[in-house]
Design a protein around this motif. Structure first.
Motif, PDB file in Angstrom:
ATOM      1  N   ASN A   1       3.870  20.513   6.002  1.00 59.85           N
ATOM      2  CA  ASN A   1       4.550  19.643   4.818  1.00 59.85           C
ATOM      3  C   ASN A   1       5.285  18.798   5.106  1.00 59.85           C
ATOM      4  OD1 ASN A   1       3.853  22.358   3.162  1.00 59.85           O
ATOM      5  ND2 ASN A   1       4.402  23.540   5.093  1.00 59.85           N
ATOM      6  N   LYS A   2       5.207  17.865   6.754  1.00 64.35           N
ATOM      7  CA  LYS A   2       5.668  16.746   7.243  1.00 64.35           C
ATOM      8  C   LYS A   2       7.714  17.022   6.480  1.00 64.35           C
ATOM      9  CE  LYS A   2       1.466  14.675   6.011  1.00 64.35           C
ATOM     10  NZ  LYS A   2       0.876  15.273   5.231  1.00 64.35           N
ATOM     11  N   LEU A   3       7.579  18.209   6.850  1.00 64.50           N
ATOM     12  CA  LEU A   3       8.971  18.003   6.490  1.00 64.50           C
ATOM     13  C   LEU A   3      10.318  17.194   7.515  1.00 64.50           C
ATOM     14  CD1 LEU A   3       9.850  22.342   5.062  1.00 64.50           C
ATOM     15  CD2 LEU A   3       9.776  19.683   4.467  1.00 64.50           C
ATOM     16  N   PRO A   4       9.956  17.369   9.358  1.00 68.42           N
ATOM     17  CA  PRO A   4      11.095  16.640   9.857  1.00 68.42           C
ATOM     18  C   PRO A   4      11.902  14.975   9.412  1.00 68.42           C
ATOM     19  CG  PRO A   4       9.087  17.360  11.501  1.00 68.42           C
ATOM     20  CD  PRO A   4       8.635  17.619  10.028  1.00 68.42           C
ATOM     21  N   PRO A   5      10.889  14.908   8.794  1.00 63.89           N
ATOM     22  CA  PRO A   5      11.696  12.921   8.373  1.00 63.89           C
ATOM     23  C   PRO A   5      13.486  13.824   7.236  1.00 63.89           C
ATOM     24  CG  PRO A   5       9.712  12.755   8.579  1.00 63.89           C
ATOM     25  CD  PRO A   5       9.720  14.521   8.541  1.00 63.89           C
ATOM     26  N   VAL A   6      12.358  15.011   6.459  1.00 60.41           N
ATOM     27  CA  VAL A   6      13.380  15.112   5.472  1.00 60.41           C
ATOM     28  C   VAL A   6      14.569  16.020   6.357  1.00 60.41           C
ATOM     29  CG1 VAL A   6      13.977  16.790   3.528  1.00 60.41           C
ATOM     30  CG2 VAL A   6      11.257  15.400   3.699  1.00 60.41           C
ATOM     31  N   MET A   7      14.218  16.141   7.251  1.00 57.96           N
ATOM     32  CA  MET A   7      15.806  17.144   8.051  1.00 57.96           C
ATOM     33  C   MET A   7      16.362  16.110   8.729  1.00 57.96           C
ATOM     34  SD  MET A   7      13.397  19.833   9.906  1.00 57.96           S
ATOM     35  CE  MET A   7      14.522  21.499  10.450  1.00 57.96           C
ATOM     36  N   GLU A   8      15.645  15.389   8.803  1.00 59.91           N
ATOM     37  CA  GLU A   8      16.269  13.652   9.275  1.00 59.91           C
ATOM     38  C   GLU A   8      17.698  13.104   8.220  1.00 59.91           C
ATOM     39  OE1 GLU A   8      13.543  11.917  10.998  1.00 59.91           O
ATOM     40  OE2 GLU A   8      14.632  12.336  13.299  1.00 59.91           O
ATOM     41  N   GLN A   9      16.595  13.908   7.197  1.00 57.16           N
ATOM     42  CA  GLN A   9      17.660  12.994   5.952  1.00 57.16           C
ATOM     43  C   GLN A   9      18.581  13.553   5.390  1.00 57.16           C
ATOM     44  OE1 GLN A   9      15.133  12.256   3.093  1.00 57.16           O
ATOM     45  NE2 GLN A   9      13.214  11.045   3.385  1.00 57.16           N
ATOM     46  N   TYR A  10      18.771  14.678   6.513  1.00 58.79           N
ATOM     47  CA  TYR A  10      20.327  15.754   5.506  1.00 58.79           C
ATOM     48  C   TYR A  10      20.465  15.715   7.467  1.00 58.79           C
ATOM     49  CZ  TYR A  10      17.814  17.450   1.388  1.00 58.79           C
ATOM     50  OH  TYR A  10      17.484  16.951  -0.180  1.00 58.79           O
ATOM     51  N   GLY A  11      20.776  14.463   7.669  1.00 59.23           N
ATOM     52  CA  GLY A  11      21.568  14.966   9.157  1.00 59.23           C
ATOM     53  C   GLY A  11      21.661  15.614  10.092  1.00 59.23           C
ATOM     54  N   LEU A  12      19.997  16.511  10.299  1.00 59.39           N
ATOM     55  CA  LEU A  12      19.616  16.860  11.471  1.00 59.39           C
ATOM     56  C   LEU A  12      19.298  16.185  12.487  1.00 59.39           C
ATOM     57  CD1 LEU A  12      17.817  20.108  10.203  1.00 59.39           C
ATOM     58  CD2 LEU A  12      20.359  19.857  10.344  1.00 59.39           C
ATOM     59  N   GLN A  13      19.813  16.597  13.826  1.00 59.21           N
ATOM     60  CA  GLN A  13      18.853  16.222  15.055  1.00 59.21           C
ATOM     61  C   GLN A  13      18.151  16.060  16.173  1.00 59.21           C
ATOM     62  OE1 GLN A  13      22.430  14.659  18.062  1.00 59.21           O
ATOM     63  NE2 GLN A  13      23.602  14.410  15.862  1.00 59.21           N
ATOM     64  N   LEU A  14      17.168  16.579  15.257  1.00 62.30           N
ATOM     65  CA  LEU A  14      15.598  16.765  15.510  1.00 62.30           C
ATOM     66  C   LEU A  14      15.492  17.750  17.470  1.00 62.30           C
ATOM     67  CD1 LEU A  14      12.401  15.847  13.237  1.00 62.30           C
ATOM     68  CD2 LEU A  14      14.404  17.946  12.935  1.00 62.30           C
TER      69      LEU A  14
END
Length: 414
Positions: free
Chosen positions: A154-167
């Motif tokens: 679902n291509k969510l890693p970039p979205v997670m980074e937008q919310y401040g997570l460090q993958l």
């Protein structure tokens, strides 16, 4: 981090009331991999005994995510010196939301009964390696695998980074909260076995899945939710627990603790758990139907094909090796077998028809071991040998159930 108010969504839940969830959690919920949990019963075959037990892993997972956020935010507010960050809170919520992604059909029946039966069959056929693999596979492993697949698909890693997570760091943290240390072999020799967070934040690992004493928000939700749907009294007050919870240092490690006067509430938690096991989870008819469904799945295994990635086909017992195939494997396999006209599924179909028409084996009796059982497999084997002197082996089954009050909670003055 700043979010628009309208990005949050509110779920109205019969257990926790109005639950407000972070927008990133909503994006995870709105994926096929998470929506799959709508079709997996929380209590598996107990629905055939308790008509009210119709709730699914879907609502339980959302409830756990909500409680995970509630207790983490409460600790952060009361103890700012813990330096709990917004990243920490979001990771704990994601772990709570995704901790059950790996469950198969009828929840614990899949990895607790069907796969061990399949493993035994594989070993008898001489395939020891595959048998060991099936025997040792647990739904926590599946949850981590499904989480990785969900995020990538679902291509969510970039979205997670937008919310401040460090993958790199935060995904390790989330996986560790679900299944424990990532490298279990090295963990045995390390004082601090985790990679996601430092030792100073050890208490965060106890929120979703507490490997030390079992006091965690996963249990808080399922005790309340299962009791509600089963019509069984629950005297444990998880809201009170969260009000009095504090992080204290004990023997050089940070733990979530409660005051001694709250110990009765914890006793009520373990007592409720015991009652649910005695009256529902380990109910004699539930256990019989569990084994019937597992036997039906066993007979159907080689005759049901599930398409996975790159068009590869998988069976019921191998679908968890490919998350695309596993996404399609839910409780619906019951109807798939029942409604099939395939000759190969005749035996499996007959067993499930017997379940629906209540033509189930009779419960003959039970006995309690006088001492703690160290080897369940040997005990059951001995009982089968003894009973085989009086009955044909194909006419009976010996089922062992473990019933206790859970992990010990250690009391210490701090």
């Amino acid at each position: 981090m700043h979010y628009q108010e309208e990005q949050y969504k509110v779920f109205n839940d019969p257990i926790h009331g109005h639950m407000e969830l972070h927008p990133l959690l909503i994006k995870i919920i709105d994926t096929p991999q998470f929506q799959r949990l709508r079709n997996i019963k929380q209590l598996g075959s107990a629905y055939f005994v308790y008509p009210g037990a119709s709730h699914n892993r879907f609502e339980h997972s959302i409830g756990v995510a909500y409680l995970a956020g509630q207790i983490t935010e409460a600790l952060s507010s009361r103890q700012p010196e813990l330096k709990i960050t917004a990243r920490d809170i979001l990771c704990v919520q994601i772990a709570g939301l995704c901790h059950d992604l790996g469950h198969g059909p009828f929840s614990h029946l899949f990895d607790g009964l069907f796969l061990p039966k399949m493993a035994e069959k594989k070993m008898k056929d001489g395939d020891t390696e595959e048998g060991e693999k099936l025997k040792n596979w647990k739904h926590e492993q599946g949850s981590c695998d499904m989480l990785d697949y969900l995020l990538d698909k679902n291509k969510l890693p970039p979205v997670m980074e937008q919310y401040g997570l460090q993958l790199e760091e935060d995904l390790d943290f989330i996986r560790e909260m679900i299944s424990g240390p990532l490298d279990t072999d090295k963990a045995k020799d390390q004082e601090w076995p985790y990679k996601g967070r430092e030792k100073e934040k050890a208490f965060l690992y106890d929120i979703v899945s507490n490997k030390r004493n079992g006091v965690d928000v996963d249990k808080f939700d399922y005790l309340a939710r299962d009791s509600y749907h089963l019509g069984i009294q629950n005297n444990f007050d998880h809201c009170r627990f969260m009000k009095f919870a504090r992080v204290c240092e004990v023997n050089g490690r940070q733990y979530i603790c409660i005051r001694d006067k709250e110990i009765d509430n914890i006793y009520d938690m373990f007592h409720t758990r015991h009652c649910l096991h005695r009256r529902a989870y380990q109910h004699k008819v539930n256990k019989i139907i569990e084994h019937m469904i597992a036997e039906a799945l066993l007979k159907a295994d080689g005759h049901i094909k599930i398409e996975g990635s790159n068009g590869e086909m998988f069976t019921l017992s191998t679908a968890m090796n490919d998350m695309e195939a596993y996404t399609k494997l839910t409780d619906n396999v019951f109807e798939q077998i029942i409604n099939s006209s395939s000759v190969e599924l005749t035996e499996a179909r007959k067993i499930l028809q017997d379940v629906l028409s209540r033509k189930i084996p009779k419960f003959l009796g039970e006995t309690k071991p006088k001492e703690a059982v160290k080897d369940w497999e040997k005990l059951i084997s001995d009982w089968k040998t003894m009973l085989a002197q009086h009955l044909p082996p194909e006419d009976f089954a010996v089922i062992g159930t473990k019933m206790d009050y859970g992990t010990h909670v250690f009391l210490q003055q701090v």
